[in-house]
Motif scaffolding. Structure first.
Motif, PDB file in Angstrom:
ATOM      1  N   ASN A   2      37.592  36.190  42.872  1.00  0.00           N
ATOM      2  CA  ASN A   2      38.909  35.574  42.731  1.00  0.00           C
ATOM      3  C   ASN A   2      39.200  34.801  43.999  1.00  0.00           C
ATOM      4  OD1 ASN A   2      38.701  37.978  44.004  1.00  0.00           O
ATOM      5  ND2 ASN A   2      40.788  38.577  43.638  1.00  0.00           N
ATOM      6  N   HIS A   4      41.138  33.357  46.926  1.00  0.00           N
ATOM      7  CA  HIS A   4      42.294  33.768  47.691  1.00  0.00           C
ATOM      8  C   HIS A   4      43.328  32.649  47.693  1.00  0.00           C
ATOM      9  CE1 HIS A   4      44.072  36.399  50.568  1.00  0.00           C
ATOM     10  NE2 HIS A   4      43.060  37.207  50.372  1.00  0.00           N
ATOM     11  N   PRO A   5      44.563  32.951  47.352  1.00  0.00           N
ATOM     12  CA  PRO A   5      45.561  31.890  47.382  1.00  0.00           C
ATOM     13  C   PRO A   5      45.985  31.561  48.815  1.00  0.00           C
ATOM     14  CG  PRO A   5      46.574  33.957  46.782  1.00  0.00           C
ATOM     15  CD  PRO A   5      45.107  34.241  46.960  1.00  0.00           C
ATOM     16  N   ILE A   6      45.394  32.238  49.720  1.00  0.00           N
ATOM     17  CA  ILE A   6      45.914  32.175  51.079  1.00  0.00           C
ATOM     18  C   ILE A   6      45.136  31.192  51.938  1.00  0.00           C
ATOM     19  CG2 ILE A   6      46.162  33.519  53.173  1.00  0.00           C
ATOM     20  CD1 ILE A   6      46.337  35.939  51.103  1.00  0.00           C
ATOM     21  N   ARG A   8      43.903  30.781  54.987  1.00  0.00           N
ATOM     22  CA  ARG A   8      43.682  31.591  56.159  1.00  0.00           C
ATOM     23  C   ARG A   8      43.184  30.763  57.328  1.00  0.00           C
ATOM     24  NH1 ARG A   8      41.232  37.066  54.656  1.00  0.00           N
ATOM     25  NH2 ARG A   8      41.508  35.933  52.748  1.00  0.00           N
ATOM     26  N   ARG A  10      41.221  30.865  60.487  1.00  0.00           N
ATOM     27  CA  ARG A  10      40.347  31.676  61.307  1.00  0.00           C
ATOM     28  C   ARG A  10      39.336  30.777  61.954  1.00  0.00           C
ATOM     29  NH1 ARG A  10      38.098  36.683  58.389  1.00  0.00           N
ATOM     30  NH2 ARG A  10      36.521  36.034  59.779  1.00  0.00           N
ATOM     31  N   SER A  47      33.917  34.422  55.327  1.00  0.00           N
ATOM     32  CA  SER A  47      35.210  35.042  55.049  1.00  0.00           C
ATOM     33  C   SER A  47      35.523  34.834  53.577  1.00  0.00           C
ATOM     34  CB  SER A  47      36.297  34.439  55.936  1.00  0.00           C
ATOM     35  OG  SER A  47      36.273  33.029  55.854  1.00  0.00           O
ATOM     36  N   GLY A  48      36.456  35.618  53.063  1.00  0.00           N
ATOM     37  CA  GLY A  48      36.769  35.529  51.641  1.00  0.00           C
ATOM     38  C   GLY A  48      35.789  36.335  50.812  1.00  0.00           C
ATOM     39  N   ALA A  51      31.860  36.514  51.280  1.00  0.00           N
ATOM     40  CA  ALA A  51      31.377  36.781  52.628  1.00  0.00           C
ATOM     41  C   ALA A  51      30.163  37.694  52.686  1.00  0.00           C
ATOM     42  CB  ALA A  51      32.506  37.360  53.472  1.00  0.00           C
ATOM     43  N   ALA A  52      30.010  38.571  51.695  1.00  0.00           N
ATOM     44  CA  ALA A  52      28.878  39.509  51.731  1.00  0.00           C
ATOM     45  C   ALA A  52      27.561  38.740  51.700  1.00  0.00           C
ATOM     46  CB  ALA A  52      28.962  40.484  50.567  1.00  0.00           C
ATOM     47  N   SER A 209      38.347  35.981  37.456  1.00  0.00           N
ATOM     48  CA  SER A 209      39.202  37.040  38.003  1.00  0.00           C
ATOM     49  C   SER A 209      39.151  38.286  37.135  1.00  0.00           C
ATOM     50  CB  SER A 209      40.636  36.534  38.088  1.00  0.00           C
ATOM     51  OG  SER A 209      41.072  36.143  36.809  1.00  0.00           O
TER      52      SER A 209
END
Lengths: 400, 309
Positions: A2, A4-6, A8, A10, A47-48, A51-52, A209
């Motif tokens: 999903n 991220h609506p954010i 960020r 960084r 990130s998000g 990221a893995a 999602s």
């Protein structure tokens, strides 16, 4: 995955590995050791939700560089790790900065195809080599192939096609298909169907999602297929695998791509055992180079390396061999290109060649999840499905 | 027919999980007039803590049980650090501040646990036996654990109803929601009351996270998807109404599940198969939001408008 609506903020642009001008007494040319380091920008999603995979890719590269004594082709190497944040604009601006400000000699990495598509032009138009250690969209493998672009991994369609071939070879008559409703999901179905000629009972497209698969699992149980084919990357796959096992459907062979691998297996655990995937490499591949990679990687990072790590590890060796051939002269682009094109480097997959589009011509394996004696999980080769496979776009590529 | 029954069970169970998250959110929203976007990360923390403690203790159930006090403590700490200062602020400040909490907690989670999905122990035996699952339709086990979740979904709303409607604490909470000044004048510490309500809501979220951990992946961002659906549930049910949240959660769960199960097939009657699949999938994922829009049109305050709506 999903999104991220954010928005960020960084900055993970860290300088990871540096220096190692050591070995004065051992290296024949002290002069070369003192020449400035080869600078590599390593791009990955760190990130998000993706990221893995980025972590696997980065660790594979760092393991490769460390194996090579922090040198590429006899020259010290400096890696700039760049987090693309899975945002095309961020990827482009960070990569531009690396090219223009840091004057990197090559760009390596890239997990997601849309990130690669974003940075391909800025990198190659500045006459800088770009080595993708994972993403392989059709747009850069066929007509859009590029003299400055190389792949140490595979073209995106190939693993899905390999799984289609495996289903065909196994003689499955009716296969149920379940993929996420976005471009990569549709590509997975197309790739699978390019080699599987039996009946596809049903194709289900789920939103990215999606949380719960019970609806789809009920439909699979009702359809009673000979096998299912799925492509559910990341957390989606963790979910599906566990719920499939919980519903007692494990008797129906679970054929997948990018659904059960070393990045998700720690979370899937016993639920994934005996589930199938298609890959270019697995940790049990038996050659000394691969064995040493797995052993050193696990010692350094504490987890089992995946295909992502293996391809990035190979990317380091690919550059190392090519730079060595040019005697450390990374500014000599034609010589470096010729050296890269030779495909002569030690790969954990065993020897391989590069096609005219700079993508590897390589074998694909049907792999199965197994629990090791030490309790960790890994994929293991079952049988070779495709031998020296060239992707279907290579023919359309005209370099130059 | 039996397939429809299974799909209905799937829908109920999804609805129950939604309710458990939405209940805490609705409670805090209704009683304290606080928009807590960080509710999703409290749910996430519950799942992470339950997963980790489960692996530690070797039992999923022990892990889930221990996650409850941890979630409560985290709730208390967050209330003391952040939320306490927001009660008198307007909704925009609350949204901003709780959004900040999301970012902080998510990054902290990533730093502590990494970004890969976490290992969660199986609550029940994987195969065979009545512990693993019940065979409702041939070839398909309905996991016992999911039946347990449905059971929890019956017990928790009853408990909540009892707490709020039939106990002294519940009476104070109801009074505090509508007439805080009056309750304070009667010698009740409104602040402490709010702290308790908030921490209780956080614990409910943590409980939902722990309960969901064997079913949904325990990974960064897991709270976001659930939070969005929970806001849908609250809007449909009516802000601040536990009963509304319960009914709306079941409605959303059932609608989502049945839509996904039936729409692609139903569309095949009028469209060609591949178009039906794609449109069906797209339409099914929008169904919940379409329903929300429809309900808002006819009942702008939701199905069961609560005290503060």
């Amino acid at each position: 995955m999903n999104r991220h609506p954010i928005n960020r903020r960084r900055f993970l642009t860290t300088t990871a590995a540096t220096v190692a001008a050591g070995g004065f007494g051992f290296t024949p040319s002290i002069l070369r050791a003192q020449s400035p380091a080869v600078k590599i920008a390593f791009v990955a999603t760190l990130s998000g939700p993706g990221a893995a995979l980025g972590t696997h890719l980065r660790d594979g590269w760092l393991a490769g560089v460390s194996r090579l004594g922090n040198q590429l082709g006899g020259r010290a190497v400096e890696t700039l790790v760049i987090d693309d944040e899975l945002k095309p604009d961020v990827a482009v601006s960070k990569v531009r900065a690396a090219l223009e400000r840091d004057k990197v000699d090559a760009v390596v990495g890239v997990v997601f195809s849309n990130m690669l598509q974003a940075i391909v032009r800025p990198v190659t138009e500045s006459n800088t080599f770009l080595i993708t250690a994972n993403a392989g969209p059709s747009t850069v493998a066929g007509k859009g192939c590029n003299p400055f672009l190389f792949s140490s991994a595979y073209q995106n369609d190939q693993p899905h096609a390999a799984m289609g071939q495996a289903a065909q070879d196994a003689g499955y008559k009716r296969v149920f298909v379940l993929v996420p409703n976005y471009q990569a999901g549709k590509d997975a179905v197309a790739g699978f169907r390019s080699r599987y000629k039996g009946e596809v009972v049903d194709e289900i497209y789920v939103p990215l999602s999606q949380l719960d698969f019970s609806t789809e699992i009920t439909k699979i149980a009702a359809a009673k297929p000979d096998a299912i084919f799925t492509f559910m990357p990341g957390a989606l796959g963790v979910n599906l695998v566990r719920q499939y096992r919980q519903a007692g459907l494990a008797g129906i062979p679970f054929l997948s791509t990018f659904t059960v691998d070393e990045s998700t297996l720690p979370a899937q655990g016993d639920a994934a055992v005996d589930f199938f995937t298609a890959a270019t490499w697995a940790p049990n591949i038996d050659n000394p180079h691969s064995r040493r990679f797995v052993q050193e990687f696990e010692a350094a990072y504490g987890y089992v390396p995946s295909n992502f790590a293996a391809h990035a590890y190979d990317a380091a060796h690919m550059l190392d061999a090519a730079i060595r051939k040019t005697k450390g002269d990374v500014a000599n682009k034609p010589a470096l290109r010729a050296a890269l094109e030779s495909g002569e480097f030690p790969s954990v997959r065993g020897p391989l060649r590069l096609g005219t589009n700079h993508f590897p011509i390589q074998d694909f394996w049907l792999c199965k999840v197994a629990k090791r004696a030490d309790g960790k999980f890994q994929t293991e080769t079952v049988r070779k499905v495709l031998t020296a496979d060239t992707d279907s776009y290579a023919a359309a590529c005209r370099m130059g | 027919m039996s397939m429809l029954l299974v799909q209905a069970l799937n829908g109920l169970q999804f609805g129950v999980l939604l309710f458990l998250v939405a209940a805490g959110l609705s409670l805090v929203f209704g009683v304290m007039d606080l928009i807590n976007l960080a509710h999703g990360v409290q749910y996430m923390l519950g799942a992470y803590v339950a997963a980790t403690l489960g692996v530690w203790t070797g039992s999923f159930w022990l892990g889930a049980l221990l996650a409850l006090p941890v979630a409560l403590l985290v709730g208390l700490a967050l209330e003391w650090l952040v939320f306490r200062h927001l009660y008198r602020r307007d909704h925009l400040s609350q949204v901003l501040a709780t959004f900040g909490v999301i970012l902080t907690v998510e990054e902290a989670t990533r730093a502590l646990w990494g970004s890969a999905p976490q290992t969660v122990l199986e609550p029940m035996a994987l195969t065979g036996g009545p512990l693993g699952g019940v065979e409702i339709v041939s070839g398909l086990l309905y996991p016992t654990y999911r039946l347990i979740i449905i059971g929890v979904g019956v017990v928790v709303p009853l408990l909540l109803w009892f707490l709020v409607e039939r106990t002294r604490a519940g009476m104070l909470v109801r009074a505090g929601a509508t007439h805080p000044a009056m309750v304070a004048a009667l010698g009740v510490d409104i602040r402490r009351l709010f702290t308790v309500v908030f921490a209780f809501g956080a614990m409910l979220a943590g409980f939902a996270g722990a309960l969901a951990s064997p079913i949904f992946p325990v990974a960064p961002g897991m709270g976001d998807t659930v939070l969005i659906l929970c806001f849908v549930v609250i809007v449909i049910g009516g802000v601040g109404s536990i009963r509304g949240a319960f009914i709306a959660a079941l409605l959303v769960g059932l609608l989502d599940t049945i839509g996904r199960a039936m729409l692609p097939d139903a569309l095949r009657l009028v469209l060609d198969p591949s178009a039906a699949r794609q449109t069906g999938a797209a339409l099914a994922s929008m169904l919940v939001y379409i329903a929300m829009a429809g309900i808002l049109f006819f009942r702008p305050a939701g199905l069961f408008p609560g005290a503060r709506a």
